[in-house]
Design an enzyme around this catalytic site. Structure first.
Site, PDB file in Angstrom:
ATOM      1  N   THR A 231       1.658   6.541   5.587  1.00 58.67           N
ATOM      2  CA  THR A 231       1.213   7.405   4.489  1.00 58.67           C
ATOM      3  C   THR A 231       1.293   8.877   4.854  1.00 58.67           C
ATOM      4  O   THR A 231       1.492   9.732   4.005  1.00 58.67           O
ATOM      5  CB  THR A 231      -0.233   7.018   4.109  1.00 58.67           C
TER       6      THR A 231
ATOM      7  N   SER B  27       3.482   0.661   7.906  1.00 59.70           N
ATOM      8  CA  SER B  27       3.155  -0.018   9.171  1.00 59.70           C
ATOM      9  C   SER B  27       2.944  -1.517   9.000  1.00 59.70           C
ATOM     10  O   SER B  27       2.903  -2.252   9.983  1.00 59.70           O
ATOM     11  CB  SER B  27       1.958   0.628   9.849  1.00 59.70           C
TER      12      SER B  27
ATOM     13  N   THR C 271      -1.572   3.611   8.632  1.00 62.90           N
ATOM     14  CA  THR C 271      -2.939   3.217   9.023  1.00 62.90           C
ATOM     15  C   THR C 271      -3.143   1.701   9.002  1.00 62.90           C
ATOM     16  O   THR C 271      -4.048   1.190   9.658  1.00 62.90           O
ATOM     17  CB  THR C 271      -3.987   3.843   8.083  1.00 62.90           C
ATOM     18  N   ASP C 272      -2.300   0.976   8.230  1.00 59.19           N
ATOM     19  CA  ASP C 272      -2.603  -0.443   7.998  1.00 59.19           C
ATOM     20  C   ASP C 272      -2.565  -1.298   9.261  1.00 59.19           C
ATOM     21  O   ASP C 272      -3.311  -2.267   9.367  1.00 59.19           O
ATOM     22  CB  ASP C 272      -1.651  -1.018   6.930  1.00 59.19           C
TER      23      ASP C 272
HETATM   24  C1  SIN Z   1       1.010   2.140   6.199  1.00 61.57           C
HETATM   25  O1  SIN Z   1       0.228   1.568   6.960  1.00 61.57           O
HETATM   26  O2  SIN Z   1       2.135   2.460   6.551  1.00 61.57           O
HETATM   27  C2  SIN Z   1       0.602   2.454   4.790  1.00 61.57           C
HETATM   28  C3  SIN Z   1      -0.814   2.808   4.670  1.00 61.57           C
HETATM   29  C4  SIN Z   1      -1.218   4.060   5.390  1.00 61.57           C
HETATM   30  O3  SIN Z   1      -0.523   4.639   6.207  1.00 61.57           O
HETATM   31  O4  SIN Z   1      -2.356   4.516   5.101  1.00 61.57           O
END
Ligand code: SIN
Length: 346
Positions: free
Chosen positions: A34, A81, A114-115
């Site tokens: 993100t 991710s 973040t995932d």
């Molecule tokens: C991801 O994990 O690539 C999408 C969600 C995020 O980064 O918050």
């Protein structure tokens, strides 16, 4: 006399050029997420495209980071991710090891979605062979959003990677002015900005007023004291996670056996407990040569060794992080006692 003036001038020249080149060199490795996400509308904070911007755009968005370091960037991947796989994370680990082995690199920042940020930093916490700072950062809002959190997170990550005070603290995760250890920090909320927490252990430090405040140190083994490494490792051994709940079927263990999993993380109830039905399934998997580790679905606390249940205990590792450790452990040994020791040490 002339000789002395010449020598003084030479010294001055040397000091000026040393000062000019005195900023630490931080390399930013971008992997997507993100923080590199874009949406058509600045109010859109879900349903955007993650991994849309390249590393140069991320760096250009934070010119202030040059105050702390000379920065260079590399694109390792540009994906959400959830699509991260161990061939990518091991490639990332190898690149970090190559960079940190160089005298002209002082620290590395990695931007990531973040995932699955619970996982990659912990892998590198076990495979990076350096005490130079390795700092992961991310964002919950895409770069196009009002109050996007990415630029400040990246700025703080660079500041921390450039600081000698960050050395030998294991791999770090920096978001929202908080500095977390890769060993303990987890995503705890689906959409909130302050989602990365270590509920029992807390943060290692924080940034306030542009200054780094360190508060804790990690006791677990990491980085240059770890026995694990990424050399000759293209993908991680297959370790599956099986969730425990009332009525959970034993056939998930049969599937793991059938698909030649080398390890199973069972996400038990409470202190890693399991029904008599699952206990039998665990024993069957162990008989088939699979290492079974009991973890907990509670989200915090230590899973202790059991006198009655089979399987090893995950200590305080979340199921996701336990999978990483078991997979790396299986590259070294299949001895349950040695693997259990790793779970207490790392
Ligand atoms: C991801 O994990 O690539 C999408 C969600 C995020 O980064 O918050």
């Amino acid at each position: 006399m002339l000789l002395r003036i010449f020598a003084a001038l030479l010294l001055m020249l040397f000091s000026v050029s040393a000062m000019a080149g005195s900023k630490p060199h931080v390399v930013i490795l971008a992997t997507g997420g993100t923080i590199a996400g874009e949406a058509p509308d600045n109010t859109q904070t879900t349903g955007y495209k993650a991994g849309a911007l390249g590393v140069e755009a991320l760096i250009n968005a934070v010119p202030e980071a040059k105050k702390y370091a000379d920065i260079s960037g590399e694109q390792v991947a540009n994906i959400g991710s959830e699509n991260m796989t161990s061939d990518v994370t091991l490639r990332l680990s190898r690149r970090v090891n190559q960079l940190l082995a160089r005298d002209d690199v002082n620290g590395v920042v990695i931007t990531h979605g973040t995932d699955t940020l619970d996982e990659t930093p912990y892998l590198l916490n076990l495979t990076v062979k350096s005490d130079k700072p390795v700092v992961f950062t991310a964002a919950m809002r895409p770069s196009t959003a009002i109050s996007a959190d990415g630029p400040m997170n990246l700025l703080e990550a660079v500041q921390i990677a450039a600081s000698p005070s960050s050395r030998d603290r294991g791999v770090l995760m920096v978001m929202n002015d908080r500095i977390g250890s890769a060993r303990f920090t987890r995503k705890t909320n689906t959409t909130a900005l302050d989602t990365f927490k270590a509920p029992e252990q807390g943060y290692l430090g924080q940034i306030a007023g542009g200054r780094i405040y360190w508060e804790n140190r990690i006791e677990k083994k990491h980085t240059k004291n770890s026995v694990f490494d990424d050399r000759n490792l293209k993908v991680l051994p297959q370790v599956v996670i099986i969730q425990g709940y009332q009525d959970d079927p034993a056939y998930m263990f049969d599937a793991a056996i059938e698909h030649h999993a080398q390890g199973i993380i069972y996400v038990g109830t409470g202190n890693g407990s399991a029904s008599t039905r699952i206990e039998a399934a665990m024993r069957k998997a162990e008989k088939a040569g699979i290492i079974v580790v009991r973890s907990s679905r509670t989200g915090s606390g230590i899973v202790t060794m059991s006198d009655s249940l089979p399987g090893l205990a995950a200590d305080s590792l979340s199921p996701d992080k336990a999978r990483i450790l078991l997979a790396l452990a299986l590259t070294k040994t299949h001895r349950p006692d040695t693997i259990q020791k790793y779970f207490h040490q790392y």
